[in-house]
Design an enzyme around this catalytic site. Structure first.
Site, mmCIF file in Angstrom:
data_model
loop_
_atom_site.group_PDB
_atom_site.id
_atom_site.type_symbol
_atom_site.label_atom_id
_atom_site.label_comp_id
_atom_site.label_asym_id
_atom_site.label_seq_id
_atom_site.Cartn_x
_atom_site.Cartn_y
_atom_site.Cartn_z
ATOM 1 N N SER A 61 0.803 -1.233 0.000
ATOM 2 C CA SER A 61 0.000 0.000 0.000
ATOM 3 C C SER A 61 0.831 1.277 0.000
ATOM 4 C CB SER A 61 -0.949 0.018 1.203
ATOM 5 O OG SER A 61 -2.039 -0.842 0.980
ATOM 6 N N LYS A 64 0.594 3.379 -3.063
ATOM 7 C CA LYS A 64 -0.596 4.190 -3.330
ATOM 8 C C LYS A 64 -0.282 5.690 -3.346
ATOM 9 C CE LYS A 64 -3.774 0.776 -1.374
ATOM 10 N NZ LYS A 64 -4.523 0.330 -0.187
ATOM 11 N N TYR A 188 -2.700 -1.985 -10.548
ATOM 12 C CA TYR A 188 -2.656 -1.778 -9.100
ATOM 13 C C TYR A 188 -1.811 -2.848 -8.411
ATOM 14 C CZ TYR A 188 -4.204 -2.114 -4.270
ATOM 15 O OH TYR A 188 -4.221 -2.233 -2.898
ATOM 16 N N TYR A 240 -4.023 2.983 7.385
ATOM 17 C CA TYR A 240 -5.293 2.241 7.409
ATOM 18 C C TYR A 240 -6.232 2.865 8.441
ATOM 19 C CZ TYR A 240 -2.152 -0.944 4.953
ATOM 20 O OH TYR A 240 -1.244 -1.467 4.095
ATOM 21 N N VAL A 258 1.316 -3.765 4.056
ATOM 22 C CA VAL A 258 1.178 -5.006 4.817
ATOM 23 C C VAL A 258 2.395 -5.926 4.721
ATOM 24 C CG1 VAL A 258 -1.345 -5.020 4.773
ATOM 25 C CG2 VAL A 258 -0.063 -6.171 2.947
#
Length: 312
Positions: A61, A64, A188, A240, A258
């Site tokens: 992540s 992102k 992605y 998160y 993660v």
């Protein structure tokens, strides 16, 4: 090594066993449990480094925030924000429920999967490879080396991406995706599987602290506005649904993944001989139930408290 930082690292290592590997991605279940590395760099190029700081792990992540910057510079920030909002959700990163309650199904922010899949579809290029390369080329300008996709991790995620495909189909139905559902998901997932080290993360954190200017020549690679929005997103949405907790207890922009990595940017501070703008990269693969590195967050929280790094 400084005695205080050594003590902080030892405490962080001790609590890492309270976490678990991200085994829902089969390839990540094989990561070395005891790994811990950290790298800190300031604007003068001074460095503090601990552990195997060249060990490569996948961004997950953390990618992102990077893909958001590339899309914003390519299309214009306002165009990207027409497709993705900048509001925290308090929900798990792979939640679908907010898409159903949001106006027109618009993703709440680029740091959750729905927003990141949308952003992936907006990247420059008319193929998955070109869109991914637009991000890896951008990263190489900052870190000074080439970046590759970990094919084992990518295939592992691709084969189990049922929920991400469900999210992408919902986005496509509401006209948020460019291209096909499968192209958006593939892009992605490949971005998530880009390999990075803690040294790379720290260099990227310094780049952000410098408002998007390259450390070697002070050349701007992204606009100041894109850098500011990216840091705001990291602070409010980067960890998160524990983002608010860590904004309060750590107090500087961070983005986690993660796999156990954490990207951090310090606008102004001092850690031993390092001072001013800084970037920090941390890696320890045992994560908590939310998805953040247990040892990594313990290390950063202690570092922030001892060296008074919070922006608040």
């Amino acid at each position: 090594m400084n005695r205080m930082i050594q003590s902080i690292i030892e405490e962080a290592r001790a609590v890492s066993q309270e976490g678990h590997l991200a085994s829902y991605i089969p390839a990540l279940a094989n990561q070395p449990k005891d790994q811990f590395a950290a790298y800190i760099i300031d604007e003068q190029g001074e460095v503090l480094k601990f552990g195997d700081y060249n060990f490569l792990f996948t961004l997950q992540s953390i990618s992102k925030v990077m893909s958001f910057m590339v899309a914003a510079e390519y299309l214009g920030l306002h165009k990207v924000l027409e497709k993705v909002d900048v509001e925290p959700t308090g929900d798990p990163f792979n939640s679908i429920v907010r898409l159903e309650v949001a106006e027109r199904g618009k993703p709440f922010n680029p740091m959750i999967n729905a927003g990141a899949i949308t952003v992936a579809s907006l990247l420059p290029g008319n193929s998955v490879d070109m869109r991914v390369q637009s991000v890896t080329d951008f990263l190489s300008q900052i870190t000074g080396r080439k970046h590759f996709i970990n094919q084992e991790v990518y295939q592992s995620e691709f084969e189990t991406a049922y929920r991400n495909r469900a999210i992408a189909n919902y986005l496509k139905a509401n006209n948020y995706l460019n291209g096909t559902v499968e192209e958006a998901v593939e892009t992605y997932l490949q971005l998530c599987a880009i390999e990075f080290s803690t040294e790379d993360l720290a260099k990227f954190g310094l780049f952000l602290a410098s408002d998007g200017r390259k450390a070697s020549n002070n050349k701007p690679l992204i606009s100041r506005k894109t850098a500011h929005v990216s840091k705001a997103l990291m602070m409010t949405c980067g960890l998160y649904n524990a983002s608010g907790k860590y904004a309060a207890t750590v107090g500087f922009p961070m983005k986690s993944g993660v796999s156990g990595g954490v990207l951090c940017t310090i606008q102004n501070g001092q850690i031993e001989r390092l001072k001013g703008r800084m970037g920090i990269g941390v890696f320890s693969p045992m994560i908590d139930d939310v998805g953040n590195s247990v040892a990594g967050m313990h290390f950063l929280q202690s570092l922030s408290e001892h060296y008074q790094l919070s922006v608040f």
